[in-house]
Each structure stands twice: as structure tokens, then as C-alpha cells.
Scaffold this motif. Structure first.
Motif, PDB file in Angstrom:
ATOM      1  N   UNK A  11      39.566  46.911  47.884  1.00  0.00           N
ATOM      2  CA  UNK A  11      39.336  46.159  46.647  1.00  0.00           C
ATOM      3  C   UNK A  11      40.669  45.536  46.236  1.00  0.00           C
ATOM      4  N   UNK A  12      40.654  44.240  45.951  1.00  0.00           N
ATOM      5  CA  UNK A  12      41.857  43.507  45.547  1.00  0.00           C
ATOM      6  C   UNK A  12      41.851  43.323  44.034  1.00  0.00           C
ATOM      7  N   UNK A  13      42.965  43.702  43.386  1.00  0.00           N
ATOM      8  CA  UNK A  13      43.066  43.562  41.928  1.00  0.00           C
ATOM      9  C   UNK A  13      44.299  42.732  41.594  1.00  0.00           C
ATOM     10  N   UNK A  14      44.046  41.508  41.134  1.00  0.00           N
ATOM     11  CA  UNK A  14      45.127  40.592  40.750  1.00  0.00           C
ATOM     12  C   UNK A  14      44.527  39.584  39.786  1.00  0.00           C
ATOM     13  N   UNK A  15      45.268  39.200  38.763  1.00  0.00           N
ATOM     14  CA  UNK A  15      44.703  38.282  37.766  1.00  0.00           C
ATOM     15  C   UNK A  15      44.780  36.817  38.182  1.00  0.00           C
ATOM     16  N   UNK A  16      45.293  36.534  39.373  1.00  0.00           N
ATOM     17  CA  UNK A  16      45.340  35.158  39.861  1.00  0.00           C
ATOM     18  C   UNK A  16      44.336  34.991  41.005  1.00  0.00           C
ATOM     19  N   UNK A  17      43.369  34.116  40.799  1.00  0.00           N
ATOM     20  CA  UNK A  17      42.320  33.916  41.804  1.00  0.00           C
ATOM     21  C   UNK A  17      42.890  33.440  43.131  1.00  0.00           C
ATOM     22  N   UNK A  18      43.897  32.571  43.091  1.00  0.00           N
ATOM     23  CA  UNK A  18      44.478  32.078  44.335  1.00  0.00           C
ATOM     24  C   UNK A  18      45.142  33.202  45.130  1.00  0.00           C
ATOM     25  N   UNK A  19      45.770  34.128  44.423  1.00  0.00           N
ATOM     26  CA  UNK A  19      46.385  35.273  45.102  1.00  0.00           C
ATOM     27  C   UNK A  19      45.307  36.138  45.746  1.00  0.00           C
ATOM     28  N   UNK A  20      44.229  36.380  44.997  1.00  0.00           N
ATOM     29  CA  UNK A  20      43.133  37.179  45.554  1.00  0.00           C
ATOM     30  C   UNK A  20      42.547  36.502  46.790  1.00  0.00           C
ATOM     31  N   UNK A  21      42.375  35.182  46.710  1.00  0.00           N
ATOM     32  CA  UNK A  21      41.828  34.451  47.860  1.00  0.00           C
ATOM     33  C   UNK A  21      42.758  34.559  49.071  1.00  0.00           C
ATOM     34  N   UNK A  22      44.066  34.448  48.821  1.00  0.00           N
ATOM     35  CA  UNK A  22      45.022  34.531  49.922  1.00  0.00           C
ATOM     36  C   UNK A  22      45.035  35.915  50.560  1.00  0.00           C
ATOM     37  N   UNK A  23      44.989  36.958  49.736  1.00  0.00           N
ATOM     38  CA  UNK A  23      44.963  38.317  50.257  1.00  0.00           C
ATOM     39  C   UNK A  23      43.679  38.582  51.047  1.00  0.00           C
ATOM     40  N   UNK A  24      42.577  38.084  50.502  1.00  0.00           N
ATOM     41  CA  UNK A  24      41.300  38.256  51.201  1.00  0.00           C
ATOM     42  C   UNK A  24      41.340  37.562  52.568  1.00  0.00           C
ATOM     43  N   UNK A  25      41.879  36.372  52.603  1.00  0.00           N
ATOM     44  CA  UNK A  25      41.952  35.620  53.863  1.00  0.00           C
ATOM     45  C   UNK A  25      42.781  36.380  54.902  1.00  0.00           C
TER      46      UNK A  25
END
Length: 223
Positions: A11-25
Motif C-alpha cells: 500500500x502506497x501512502x503519499x499526498x501527491x498523486x504523481x508520486x503515488x503513480x511513479x511508485x506504483x509504476x
């Protein structure tokens, strides 16, 4: 990779959507890792971790809501087998010590590379109990130095507890039945063990490490 056949659930927890997208990728490009959910604040993170019971939580240290230390504690309560890896721009030793005490399994600066992140996730998913720290040498040295603080002797702890009441060396010596020279030597040892630069600094560091009690809670008084 380990011998496990099921993917590592993250589970990724970060308040920046772009950061979450990058981590997911980055993570989902690995065949042994699956991102099962994400959140942008502490309360949502707790709810989604509770529901998903993931292997790993990647937790930004500055998300909205409860601070990172409290969030780690709440994750441990709601999903005890979940390992938490902190992601941060900051590696101050005081924060790092608090998070280690709360039970994190990893601390990565956001300047870490892709392979370092993947390795941390894989390492934290193993039951070895090891903790991965990717921080500056200065912070690591201070954190390791803080671990030696727990080695205060009983007499040193008692001496510092009296110093926390704003007692002088002479008063402490009379209270404990020691010589003033003994108290001065004990205070020098305390300073060295805590990495303190003054009596106030030593007291504050000892309070933060729970080595002494707060003077407000200390009912003993000088005779």
C-alpha cells in the motif's frame, strides 16, 4: 527474490498523486510485487491498510493527518504483520529515532534510486526483522550514538534525574551521599553517552529516550 510464490502486497501512502503513480509504476514492473491500494492521508491510510492487510506500507513522512510516528503505531495495531517503510526528504536523527522506536522496517530518502526502493520492499517483506536505513552518515552516527544512551548506570540515571530538578552538583552530592567530584565525573560520563553539550541538553535527551521521568512526575524532593 525470496522463495515465496505470492506477490509482495504493497500500500502506497503519499499526498501527491504523481508520486503515488511513479511508485506504483516502479513497483508493479516487478513480477513479485503488487500494489493493492493507496492513500493520501493518515486516516485513509489506516482504513485501507486495515482492509487490505498488506505486507508493506510505503509511508511518506509528511502526509496530512496524524504524524508519521502515530500513523506507524496505528498501522501496527490494525495490521500487526505489515512492515512500514518510511519515505522522506528529511533524515533528522530525532525523527529517525522516534520512528525506529515505533517499529519501522525501513527508512529511505526520496533521493534513493529505483533499485534501492525495490530492494527495501523485498527485504522488509522477509521475516528476518532487519531494518534498512538509507540516510546520511551524520544521522546514522547520531542514531547509533543515541542507542548507547540506554547504557547509563543506575547512579548516572539517578544523578541526571536530580539534575532535572535543577539541583546543583553540590546538592546532588549531598542528596546521594557522594563527593562533588564524583557527581562531576558522572555528569561528564552522562554528557559523553548522550552526546549532550549542556545539563539541559542531557536532561532533554534523557527525557526523549525515556531514561528519566519528567520532573513534574517526580515526587521526590531534596531533603
Amino acid at each position: 527474490m525470496s522463495d515465496r510464490t505470492d506477490p509482495i502486497r504493497v500500500v502506497i501512502v503519499d499526498d501527491h498523486a504523481l508520486v503515488r503513480d511513479g511508485l506504483r509504476w516502479v513497483l508493479e514492473a516487478q513480477p513479485d510485487i503488487a500494489v493493492v491500494d493507496e492513500a493520501g492521508d493518515s486516516d485513509t491510510a489506516i482504513a485501507r491498510v486495515s482492509a487490505a492487510q498488506p505486507d508493506i506500507v510505503l509511508l511518506d513522512v509528511e502526509i496530512p493527518g496524524a504524524d508519521a510516528t502515530e500513523t506507524v503505531r496505528r498501522i501496527a495495531e490494525t495490521s500487526p504483520r505489515t512492515a512500514v517503510i518510511i519515505l522522506s526528504m528529511y533524515d533528522g536523527p530525532a525523527l529517525l529515532r522516534r520512528l525506529l522506536a515505533a517499529g519501522i522496517r525501513g527508512y529511505l530518502l526520496k533521493s534513493a534510486g529505483r533499485q534501492e526502493l525495490i530492494a527495501a520492499v523485498r527485504s522488509a517483506s522477509e521475516p528476518s526483522g532487519s531494518v534498512l536505513l538509507s540516510v546520511s552518515r551524520e544521522s546514522l552516527a547520531q542514531v547509533q550514538g543515541g542507542r548507547h544512551a540506554g547504557r547509563l548506570t543506575a547512579r548516572e540515571s539517578e544523578t541526571l534525574q536530580l539534575a532535572a530538578r535543577a539541583m546543583t552538583n553540590v546538592q546532588i552530592a549531598r542528596w546521594l551521599g557522594h563527593s562533588e567530584a564524583t557527581v562531576k565525573r558522572d555528569m561528564r560520563n552522562i554528557f559523553a553517552k548522550l552526546g549532550a553539550v549542556s545539563r539541559i541538553d542531557a536532561v532533554n535527551k534523557a527525557l526523549a529516550a525515556s531514561l528519566i521521568s519528567s520532573p513534574d512526575d517526580d515526587t521526590g524532593r531534596p531533603r
